[in-house]
Design a protein around this motif. Structure first.
Motif, PDB file in Angstrom:
ATOM      1  N   ARG A   7      59.590  36.031  27.344  1.00 45.30           N
ATOM      2  CA  ARG A   7      58.478  35.739  26.930  1.00 45.30           C
ATOM      3  C   ARG A   7      58.300  38.173  27.287  1.00 45.30           C
ATOM      4  O   ARG A   7      59.179  38.540  27.910  1.00 45.30           O
ATOM      5  CB  ARG A   7      57.430  35.716  28.176  1.00 45.30           C
ATOM      6  N   THR A   9      55.674  39.702  27.456  1.00 45.60           N
ATOM      7  CA  THR A   9      54.261  39.821  28.366  1.00 45.60           C
ATOM      8  C   THR A   9      54.341  38.839  29.486  1.00 45.60           C
ATOM      9  O   THR A   9      54.664  37.561  29.083  1.00 45.60           O
ATOM     10  CB  THR A   9      52.855  39.942  27.148  1.00 45.60           C
ATOM     11  N   PRO A  11      52.129  36.114  31.419  1.00 48.13           N
ATOM     12  CA  PRO A  11      51.295  34.659  30.651  1.00 48.13           C
ATOM     13  C   PRO A  11      50.256  35.186  31.377  1.00 48.13           C
ATOM     14  O   PRO A  11      49.611  35.557  32.668  1.00 48.13           O
ATOM     15  CB  PRO A  11      51.784  33.164  31.278  1.00 48.13           C
ATOM     16  N   GLU A  12      48.866  35.168  30.830  1.00 47.73           N
ATOM     17  CA  GLU A  12      47.663  35.394  30.499  1.00 47.73           C
ATOM     18  C   GLU A  12      46.839  33.846  31.469  1.00 47.73           C
ATOM     19  O   GLU A  12      47.013  32.820  31.886  1.00 47.73           O
ATOM     20  CB  GLU A  12      46.582  35.324  29.391  1.00 47.73           C
ATOM     21  N   LYS A  13      46.276  34.870  32.669  1.00 42.85           N
ATOM     22  CA  LYS A  13      45.607  33.838  33.696  1.00 42.85           C
ATOM     23  C   LYS A  13      44.127  32.974  33.036  1.00 42.85           C
ATOM     24  O   LYS A  13      43.595  33.509  32.357  1.00 42.85           O
ATOM     25  CB  LYS A  13      45.177  34.905  34.992  1.00 42.85           C
ATOM     26  N   ARG A  14      44.312  31.684  33.687  1.00 43.96           N
ATOM     27  CA  ARG A  14      42.935  30.872  32.974  1.00 43.96           C
ATOM     28  C   ARG A  14      42.644  30.046  34.247  1.00 43.96           C
ATOM     29  O   ARG A  14      43.935  29.766  35.198  1.00 43.96           O
ATOM     30  CB  ARG A  14      44.219  29.997  31.699  1.00 43.96           C
ATOM     31  N   TRP A  20      35.995  31.931  38.030  1.00 44.29           N
ATOM     32  CA  TRP A  20      36.167  33.138  37.655  1.00 44.29           C
ATOM     33  C   TRP A  20      35.104  33.400  38.092  1.00 44.29           C
ATOM     34  O   TRP A  20      34.725  35.206  38.883  1.00 44.29           O
ATOM     35  CB  TRP A  20      35.940  33.415  36.506  1.00 44.29           C
ATOM     36  N   GLU A  48      40.466  31.740  29.171  1.00 43.37           N
ATOM     37  CA  GLU A  48      41.916  32.951  29.016  1.00 43.37           C
ATOM     38  C   GLU A  48      41.176  34.067  30.444  1.00 43.37           C
ATOM     39  O   GLU A  48      39.420  35.093  29.786  1.00 43.37           O
ATOM     40  CB  GLU A  48      42.541  33.590  28.281  1.00 43.37           C
ATOM     41  N   GLU A  49      41.770  34.888  30.434  1.00 44.00           N
ATOM     42  CA  GLU A  49      41.016  36.383  31.540  1.00 44.00           C
ATOM     43  C   GLU A  49      40.775  37.258  30.384  1.00 44.00           C
ATOM     44  O   GLU A  49      39.773  38.033  30.896  1.00 44.00           O
ATOM     45  CB  GLU A  49      42.135  37.479  31.993  1.00 44.00           C
ATOM     46  N   SER A  50      41.608  37.787  29.185  1.00 41.50           N
ATOM     47  CA  SER A  50      41.145  38.622  28.276  1.00 41.50           C
ATOM     48  C   SER A  50      39.752  38.470  28.029  1.00 41.50           C
ATOM     49  O   SER A  50      38.898  38.775  27.953  1.00 41.50           O
ATOM     50  CB  SER A  50      41.903  38.895  27.290  1.00 41.50           C
ATOM     51  N   LYS A  53      36.855  38.617  30.620  1.00 40.93           N
ATOM     52  CA  LYS A  53      36.851  40.597  30.449  1.00 40.93           C
ATOM     53  C   LYS A  53      36.238  41.072  29.244  1.00 40.93           C
ATOM     54  O   LYS A  53      34.699  42.168  29.366  1.00 40.93           O
ATOM     55  CB  LYS A  53      37.716  41.085  30.779  1.00 40.93           C
TER      56      LYS A  53
END
Length: 63
Positions: A7, A9, A11-14, A20, A48-50, A53
């Motif tokens: 990978r 990148t 892994p994105e936080k979920r 949250w 997902e974090e993105s 945000k």
């Protein structure tokens, strides 16, 4: 012989909506801001974090 896929990148936080809201400080926001940004999201959906945000920025009046 199997190849390992690397990978590029992390892994994105979920997390769920409530998680949250509780971690608002991590996002640099107040709990009520995160709750407002995620108002229309399902209580048990994994976000997902993105996405969180982006919704938070939009909620605060940013682009």
């Amino acid at each position: 012989m199997a190849r390992k896929v690397q990978r590029t990148t992390a892994p994105e936080k979920r997390a769920m909506k409530k998680e949250w809201i509780e971690s608002a400080a991590y996002l640099g926001a107040e709990k009520f801001e995160v709750a407002g940004a995620l108002f229309h999201e399902d209580e048990h959906s994994m976000l997902e974090e993105s996405i969180v945000k982006h919704k938070l920025t939009t909620y605060k009046g940013g682009m």
